[in-house]
Design a protein around this motif. Structure first.
Motif, PDB file in Angstrom:
ATOM      1  N   CYS A  10       0.863  -1.187   0.000  1.00 24.76           N
ATOM      2  CA  CYS A  10       0.000   0.000   0.000  1.00 24.76           C
ATOM      3  C   CYS A  10       0.890   1.223   0.000  1.00 24.76           C
ATOM      4  O   CYS A  10       1.701   1.412   0.909  1.00 24.76           O
ATOM      5  N   SER A  20       0.045   4.321   0.333  1.00 25.55           N
ATOM      6  CA  SER A  20      -0.306   5.276   1.395  1.00 25.55           C
ATOM      7  C   SER A  20       0.300   4.871   2.728  1.00 25.55           C
ATOM      8  O   SER A  20       0.727   5.706   3.497  1.00 25.55           O
ATOM      9  N   CYS A  21       0.330   3.576   3.012  1.00 24.52           N
ATOM     10  CA  CYS A  21       0.930   3.074   4.257  1.00 24.52           C
ATOM     11  C   CYS A  21       2.450   2.970   4.148  1.00 24.52           C
ATOM     12  O   CYS A  21       3.127   2.891   5.163  1.00 24.52           O
ATOM     13  N   CYS A  70      -6.380  -2.257   1.001  1.00 28.03           N
ATOM     14  CA  CYS A  70      -5.572  -1.982   2.193  1.00 28.03           C
ATOM     15  C   CYS A  70      -6.480  -1.919   3.421  1.00 28.03           C
ATOM     16  O   CYS A  70      -7.500  -1.238   3.385  1.00 28.03           O
ATOM     17  N   VAL A 128      -6.104  -0.363   6.120  1.00 31.22           N
ATOM     18  CA  VAL A 128      -6.135   0.974   6.729  1.00 31.22           C
ATOM     19  C   VAL A 128      -6.855   1.958   5.819  1.00 31.22           C
ATOM     20  O   VAL A 128      -7.716   2.715   6.247  1.00 31.22           O
ATOM     21  N   HIS A 129      -6.474   1.941   4.541  1.00 25.11           N
ATOM     22  CA  HIS A 129      -6.979   2.966   3.619  1.00 25.11           C
ATOM     23  C   HIS A 129      -8.183   2.536   2.790  1.00 25.11           C
ATOM     24  O   HIS A 129      -8.827   3.359   2.154  1.00 25.11           O
TER      25      HIS A 129
HETATM   26 ZN   LIG Z   1      -2.822   1.721   3.333  1.00 24.98          ZN
END
Ligand SMILES: [Zn+2]
Length: 511
Positions: A127, A129-130, A145, A147-148
């Motif tokens: 990911c 973003s992570c 993901c 989280v996102h």
């Molecule tokens: Zn993420």
């Protein structure tokens, strides 16, 4: 030599603007730093920015600038926001700083030389973003993901790995020897759970992009952003560069973190320290999330709140006080305007504001505007002397909300003593002087004790009751400080003025 207190916050990823969640961490850290300075300790309060990684390189590209230009610009958002929120950091590190690059090279070389870094192949779901790989079972339905909730990418590369698996026993032993190294206990248990599950080695380098710190022995690779970002804590104090300075601050480090980064700070980082041959940090405190209407704060959410706008709207000290008083460190807090106004009216307008206003009015009416000396054999003195050691202990245990609750009990005691003595019914004289002198002494002591939470209001109280200097002078709450009963000098002019905390209604706040 005074005690040293090295306090750090996470370094924030520059792709996200400062929001109420990051401001929460900063306000808690700032209050802790201010308290430890009050105790006469030598404090180093460090914060900063995490500026490498693929996501940043891509953002820069989207904006048509170089990554360095992008992070230079983004860094100003944070620097300005913290200044506007009255944050008193002593140092601000950026992972693009020359000092960080130099120190990281030394830190990773030590790990490499000690045999805990090796080369291997890596493939996985990534990911952006992570900046993190996930295994299949971590992903949400549809390969998103966790989280996102956005799609992940399949990446395969030749990587260097950190041999985390070799630290399972040493980490377990470290946790056993240091039962309070990670607080609260729920986070300690979470970290221990991760360790007991079995630790896998993890990839620490990337070849798919170049916006990062080059691996010293193989410059086709840059370090994985998390691996080098954690080292900001040691590069800021001169690891590998200025050994004397480093040893004066390490390992007395206290990391304040959010509960979402427990794995990195409570498993990876102590192991990385061991691998480099240094002690792990002395303490890690993980706070909960600050939620808005039950949702975690983040850039992409509609409920994103700009902390500076909010402080302008409701007042900086009321915002700081609400956050510190109403959230138990470690638990999630929920931000609402209603909650803030309720707390403001109860504690600041009614309790503290009323005491100040009442005393100033009575001193004007009964004592010609000159504050009398404290009497000293009353219930107010008893309350102060009973609470101060407990307040010091609460701050030392990283419990600002409990420390402030106890501090406000002193205000309650002073208001109750005034109700009982009813000086407004008495003729001017010794009896009136004694009770007003005691109440002024409580205000003086409360100004010192509350200054980490409400610094500018505390200074205002200090000035209004006729004192010179500042309530938050370094060492004021320390062993030879000013908290002993009887410090109010008397014979000074007390200002009768407009209320410090006028009562407020929710409807008055700008939308
Ligand atoms: Zn993420």
């Amino acid at each position: 030599m005074p005690n040293r207190y090295f306090l750090t916050t996470p370094i924030y990823y520059v792709n996200d603007r400062p929001h109420l969640g990051t401001a929460y961490t900063m306000i808690v850290a700032d209050a802790l730093a201010r308290w430890h300075r009050l105790m006469g300790e030598e404090v180093l309060f460090l914060t900063g920015l995490d500026e490498h990684g693929l996501k940043i390189a891509r953002s820069a590209e989207e904006h048509g600038v170089s990554p360095k230009e992008w992070v230079d610009q983004a860094s100003t958002w944070f620097i300005r926001a913290w200044a506007d929120l009255g944050i008193t950091e002593d140092d601000f590190i950026r992972t693009t700083d020359e000092r960080h690059l130099e120190s990281v090279a030394k830190f990773v070389q030590a790990i490499y030389d000690n045999g805990f870094i090796y080369k291997g192949d890596y493939a996985g779901w990534y990911c952006v973003s992570c900046e993190n790989y996930y295994v299949e079972s971590d992903l949400l339905e549809g390969g998103l993901c966790p989280v996102h909730e956005t799609p992940v990418e399949w990446l395969k590369e030749e990587n260097y790995f950190f041999a985390l698996s070799k630290f399972q026993d040493r980490l377990t032993e470290w946790y056993e020897r240091n039962p309070s190294a990670v607080i609260p206990e729920s986070r300690r248990n979470e970290a221990l759970g991760l360790i007991r599950q079995g630790l896998g080695d993890f990839s620490i380098s990337r070849t798919s992009f170049d916006w990062g710190i080059p691996v010293p022995w193989d410059d086709r690779h840059v370090f994985y952003v998390w691996f080098e970002a954690l080292m900001n804590y040691t590069s800021a104090i001169g690891y590998g560069i200025d050994e004397e300075r480093f040893e004066s601050w390490w390992p007395v480090a206290h990391h304040l973190i959010g509960k979402d980064i427990v794995k990195f700070h409570c498993v990876w980082w102590p192991a990385m320290c061991m691998a480099a041959g240094i002690e792990p940090p002395a303490g890690i405190a993980a706070h909960g999330f600050l939620l808005v209407g039950g949702k975690k704060m983040g850039k992409s959410q509609a409920n994103h709140v700009d902390p500076v706008e909010l402080a302008n709207d409701v007042g900086l000290d009321p915002l700081r006080y609400h956050i510190l008083r109403d959230i138990t460190l470690g638990l999630d807090g929920d931000f609402t305007y209603e909650g803030l106004i309720e707390r403001y009216n109860a504690d600041l307008a009614n309790n503290l504001g009323n005491l100040l206003q009442r005393v100033a009015t009575l001193v004007s009416q009964k004592c010609g505007g000159v504050g009398p000396r404290p009497g000293g054999t009353t219930q107010m003195r008893a309350a102060v002397e009973a609470e101060i050691p407990a307040i010091i202990a609460e701050w030392a245990a990283t419990r600002p909300n409990a420390a402030l609750t106890r501090t406000w009990s002193l205000i309650g005691a002073a208001n109750a003593a005034l109700e009982l003595a009813e000086p407004w019914k008495l003729e001017p004289g010794d009896e009136v002087d004694a009770v007003l002198g005691d109440a002024l002494e409580v205000l003086r002591i409360v100004a010192v004790l509350a200054s980490p939470a409400i610094p500018s209001s505390a200074a205002d109280i200090w000035r209004r009751i006729g004192l010179s200097g500042q309530p938050d002078a370094p060492g004021a709450a320390g062993p030879s400080g000013v908290l002993a009963w009887g410090g109010y000098p008397g014979g000074v002019t007390v200002e009768r003025s407009t209320p410090l905390f006028p009562r407020r209604k929710l409807e008055e706040l700008a939308e």
